[in-house]
Design a protein around this motif. Structure first.
Motif, PDB file in Angstrom:
ATOM      1  N   PHE A 105      79.316  27.865 128.079  1.00 22.96           N
ATOM      2  CA  PHE A 105      78.723  29.190 128.234  1.00 22.96           C
ATOM      3  C   PHE A 105      77.543  29.382 127.300  1.00 22.96           C
ATOM      4  O   PHE A 105      76.527  29.960 127.663  1.00 22.96           O
ATOM      5  N   PHE A 106      77.690  28.883 126.109  1.00 22.48           N
ATOM      6  CA  PHE A 106      76.616  28.968 125.115  1.00 22.48           C
ATOM      7  C   PHE A 106      75.319  28.381 125.682  1.00 22.48           C
ATOM      8  O   PHE A 106      74.267  29.018 125.662  1.00 22.48           O
ATOM      9  N   PHE A 107      75.425  27.195 126.246  1.00 21.79           N
ATOM     10  CA  PHE A 107      74.235  26.546 126.808  1.00 21.79           C
ATOM     11  C   PHE A 107      73.721  27.293 128.033  1.00 21.79           C
ATOM     12  O   PHE A 107      72.514  27.484 128.202  1.00 21.79           O
ATOM     13  N   ALA A 108      74.656  27.731 128.881  1.00 20.29           N
ATOM     14  CA  ALA A 108      74.241  28.424 130.104  1.00 20.29           C
ATOM     15  C   ALA A 108      73.499  29.711 129.771  1.00 20.29           C
ATOM     16  O   ALA A 108      72.484  30.052 130.389  1.00 20.29           O
ATOM     17  N   LEU A 109      74.013  30.409 128.777  1.00 20.68           N
ATOM     18  CA  LEU A 109      73.399  31.677 128.384  1.00 20.68           C
ATOM     19  C   LEU A 109      71.955  31.480 127.949  1.00 20.68           C
ATOM     20  O   LEU A 109      71.043  32.193 128.370  1.00 20.68           O
ATOM     21  N   ILE A 110      71.741  30.493 127.112  1.00 23.93           N
ATOM     22  CA  ILE A 110      70.400  30.263 126.586  1.00 23.93           C
ATOM     23  C   ILE A 110      69.469  29.730 127.665  1.00 23.93           C
ATOM     24  O   ILE A 110      68.313  30.128 127.753  1.00 23.93           O
ATOM     25  N   GLU A 111      70.001  28.868 128.484  1.00 25.09           N
ATOM     26  CA  GLU A 111      69.182  28.314 129.566  1.00 25.09           C
ATOM     27  C   GLU A 111      68.746  29.415 130.517  1.00 25.09           C
ATOM     28  O   GLU A 111      67.603  29.465 130.974  1.00 25.09           O
ATOM     29  N   ASP A 112      69.661  30.317 130.799  1.00 24.39           N
ATOM     30  CA  ASP A 112      69.354  31.418 131.692  1.00 24.39           C
ATOM     31  C   ASP A 112      68.246  32.302 131.102  1.00 24.39           C
ATOM     32  O   ASP A 112      67.297  32.677 131.783  1.00 24.39           O
ATOM     33  N   ALA A 113      68.393  32.606 129.833  1.00 24.01           N
ATOM     34  CA  ALA A 113      67.419  33.478 129.183  1.00 24.01           C
ATOM     35  C   ALA A 113      66.046  32.825 129.120  1.00 24.01           C
ATOM     36  O   ALA A 113      65.018  33.502 129.132  1.00 24.01           O
ATOM     37  N   GLU A 114      66.052  31.513 129.056  1.00 23.40           N
ATOM     38  CA  GLU A 114      64.789  30.793 128.981  1.00 23.40           C
ATOM     39  C   GLU A 114      63.923  31.066 130.206  1.00 23.40           C
ATOM     40  O   GLU A 114      62.703  31.173 130.123  1.00 23.40           O
ATOM     41  N   ALA A 115      64.573  31.175 131.344  1.00 19.84           N
ATOM     42  CA  ALA A 115      63.846  31.386 132.592  1.00 19.84           C
ATOM     43  C   ALA A 115      63.530  32.861 132.815  1.00 19.84           C
ATOM     44  O   ALA A 115      62.750  33.205 133.690  1.00 19.84           O
ATOM     45  N   LYS A 116      64.086  33.723 132.027  1.00 24.50           N
ATOM     46  CA  LYS A 116      63.910  35.162 132.217  1.00 24.50           C
ATOM     47  C   LYS A 116      63.435  35.800 130.922  1.00 24.50           C
ATOM     48  O   LYS A 116      64.240  36.103 130.040  1.00 24.50           O
ATOM     49  N   ALA A 169      73.335  36.448 117.121  1.00 23.14           N
ATOM     50  CA  ALA A 169      72.115  36.161 116.376  1.00 23.14           C
ATOM     51  C   ALA A 169      71.679  34.718 116.592  1.00 23.14           C
ATOM     52  O   ALA A 169      70.492  34.432 116.758  1.00 23.14           O
ATOM     53  N   LEU A 170      72.649  33.809 116.634  1.00 21.92           N
ATOM     54  CA  LEU A 170      72.310  32.401 116.826  1.00 21.92           C
ATOM     55  C   LEU A 170      71.790  32.144 118.233  1.00 21.92           C
ATOM     56  O   LEU A 170      70.926  31.291 118.445  1.00 21.92           O
ATOM     57  N   VAL A 171      72.325  32.876 119.195  1.00 18.22           N
ATOM     58  CA  VAL A 171      71.814  32.744 120.562  1.00 18.22           C
ATOM     59  C   VAL A 171      70.346  33.144 120.603  1.00 18.22           C
ATOM     60  O   VAL A 171      69.498  32.450 121.168  1.00 18.22           O
ATOM     61  N   VAL A 172      70.049  34.260 119.963  1.00 22.76           N
ATOM     62  CA  VAL A 172      68.661  34.709 119.882  1.00 22.76           C
ATOM     63  C   VAL A 172      67.806  33.658 119.193  1.00 22.76           C
ATOM     64  O   VAL A 172      66.705  33.332 119.645  1.00 22.76           O
ATOM     65  N   GLY A 173      68.326  33.112 118.117  1.00 20.40           N
ATOM     66  CA  GLY A 173      67.602  32.083 117.400  1.00 20.40           C
ATOM     67  C   GLY A 173      67.364  30.851 118.264  1.00 20.40           C
ATOM     68  O   GLY A 173      66.276  30.289 118.277  1.00 20.40           O
ATOM     69  N   ALA A 174      68.363  30.449 118.995  1.00 18.68           N
ATOM     70  CA  ALA A 174      68.226  29.273 119.864  1.00 18.68           C
ATOM     71  C   ALA A 174      67.175  29.520 120.941  1.00 18.68           C
ATOM     72  O   ALA A 174      66.376  28.642 121.252  1.00 18.68           O
ATOM     73  N   MET A 175      67.177  30.735 121.476  1.00 23.12           N
ATOM     74  CA  MET A 175      66.179  31.059 122.496  1.00 23.12           C
ATOM     75  C   MET A 175      64.773  30.979 121.919  1.00 23.12           C
ATOM     76  O   MET A 175      63.861  30.448 122.547  1.00 23.12           O
ATOM     77  N   ALA A 176      64.627  31.493 120.721  1.00 24.74           N
ATOM     78  CA  ALA A 176      63.318  31.467 120.071  1.00 24.74           C
ATOM     79  C   ALA A 176      62.882  30.029 119.813  1.00 24.74           C
ATOM     80  O   ALA A 176      61.737  29.654 120.065  1.00 24.74           O
ATOM     81  N   ALA A 177      63.812  29.218 119.327  1.00 24.51           N
ATOM     82  CA  ALA A 177      63.485  27.825 119.026  1.00 24.51           C
ATOM     83  C   ALA A 177      63.150  27.066 120.309  1.00 24.51           C
ATOM     84  O   ALA A 177      62.205  26.287 120.353  1.00 24.51           O
ATOM     85  N   THR A 189      68.872  23.811 121.222  1.00 24.07           N
ATOM     86  CA  THR A 189      70.183  24.433 121.410  1.00 24.07           C
ATOM     87  C   THR A 189      71.295  23.474 121.012  1.00 24.07           C
ATOM     88  O   THR A 189      72.292  23.875 120.405  1.00 24.07           O
ATOM     89  N   ARG A 190      71.125  22.218 121.353  1.00 21.25           N
ATOM     90  CA  ARG A 190      72.144  21.235 121.017  1.00 21.25           C
ATOM     91  C   ARG A 190      72.292  21.089 119.500  1.00 21.25           C
ATOM     92  O   ARG A 190      73.400  20.983 118.969  1.00 21.25           O
ATOM     93  N   ILE A 191      71.166  21.110 118.813  1.00 17.02           N
ATOM     94  CA  ILE A 191      71.224  20.991 117.352  1.00 17.02           C
ATOM     95  C   ILE A 191      71.955  22.183 116.748  1.00 17.02           C
ATOM     96  O   ILE A 191      72.817  22.045 115.874  1.00 17.02           O
TER      97      ILE A 191
END
Lengths: 198, 198
Positions: A105-116, A169-177, A189-191
């Motif tokens: 879910f963690f990966f899916a969430l960030i991947e989804d946000a990346e496209a939106k 907060a980390l999800v937000v950080g991952a999206m930014a990175a 995200t993997r890191i």
DNA sequence: GGGCAAACGGGGCGCTCGTTCCGTTTACTT
DNA sequence: AAGTAAACGGAACGAGCGCCCCGTTTGCCC
């Protein structure tokens, strides 16, 4: 597609008046255009542009949504509900272990946000002054994510000293990175996920 | 404090004319006000506000800096040079091992940016259309960081599959996460740093 | 098909903010 | 002390954009 409902209030009980046919059509067109525009450029897209893409006037947009912010939230609430549904279905799936479910879910969430772009912005925003509908959707997402986290922690797959808030907060950080790093999508995200493991 | 120099161009050789005394004074006042304002609110602060805080008119600001962006960069370039200096001094310090030096700088960089909204914004920005001076400062910072990374990787303290560019992205991500998480400062950064270890 | 309220649309208002213009002031020169 | 060019400052301009107003159109009901 909950937002494609014809009536903004009281869908079941026949309220004061049913909506006119063209009004229903235009509301849907505005919502679709807003979805696409916000996803591509985030809140920065001018409202006139959304109206133009929807093939209506700006006044029409304002009859359906009192403010640009409200339109934005209508789009976001849908996305949040979809994500909450995803979290809940992973929670219900007995085929995968707790750690897998969580990181999936963690990966899916960030991947989804990346496209939106809009979703990313919404998650980054402080989130003050939300409409009740949006607040509810956000709460459901947080709830699901929280249960995934707890289970994974109990299973020893995720470090125990992390709270849902910090996870957010980390999800937000991952999206930014992720947005900043061009090549090899998902690597940032993997890191960060590695830093989350127990 | 390089930007407190009186003349924007050709400091050594006496150019066409030396700057008038009040001009020197005002330039410094503008730069100081800009530093404080940008640090507190980022690029969002109106230029008139900076002029007001500096006790000068908006026109005066524009005589010294052709554009708001240029003023911003003048402030940022200073910060980047200071950070580059920090990286270089850690590089030169033989008392600490490679891993310690690397992570020490990693934490310092993020902590510094946390207190300076403008620095965070500058690092997040794509960085296109930079003035040569800013580009040089950014290059020096990247160079120092890159050498710290390489040394730490060779020492086995940091995973080998990370590039400076990706590191930069992670720094941005850590800043975003840190800003989003209220309590326990540095915790998000520590988690991300754990993901970076070999 | 006629009447009417609902819905439409786009011109326009008001505000913010970066930038420029120009009449006035001020520091330097002789 | 007077002259001059540099520097000043703030009023004004223009662009962008959220939001509202109102004359016109359109779906709905009898």
């Amino acid at each position: 597609m909950t937002s494609h409902d014809a009536s903004p209030a009281a869908p079941g009980a026949p309220g004061p008046r049913p909506m006119r046919a063209d009004a229903v059509r235009n509301r849907a067109k505005v919502l679709d255009a807003a979805r696409a525009a916000f996803a591509a450029e985030g809140l920065a897209v001018p409202l006139d542009e959304i109206a133009r893409r929807a093939g209506v006037g700006a006044g029409t947009v304002y009859r359906h949504f009192p403010t640009k912010e409200a339109l934005f939230e209508a789009v976001i609430a849908d996305r949040l509900l979809a994500l909450a549904g995803d979290a809940e279905s992973r929670l219900a799936d007995d085929g995968v272990d707790a750690g897998e479910a969580f990181f999936g879910f963690f990966f899916a969430l960030i991947e989804d946000a990346e496209a939106k772009a809009d979703l990313a912005e919404a998650l980054m925003a402080a989130g003050v002054h939300l409409q009740p509908e949006t607040r509810h959707a956000a709460g459901r997402l947080t709830g699901g994510f929280s249960r995934l986290l707890e289970r994974a922690q109990r299973a020893g797959a995720v470090r125990g000293d992390v709270t849902v808030t910090e996870l957010h907060a980390l999800v937000v950080g991952a999206m930014a990175a992720e947005k900043r790093a061009a090549g090899e999508p998902g690597k940032m995200t993997r890191i960060i996920a590695d830093g989350l493991r127990a």
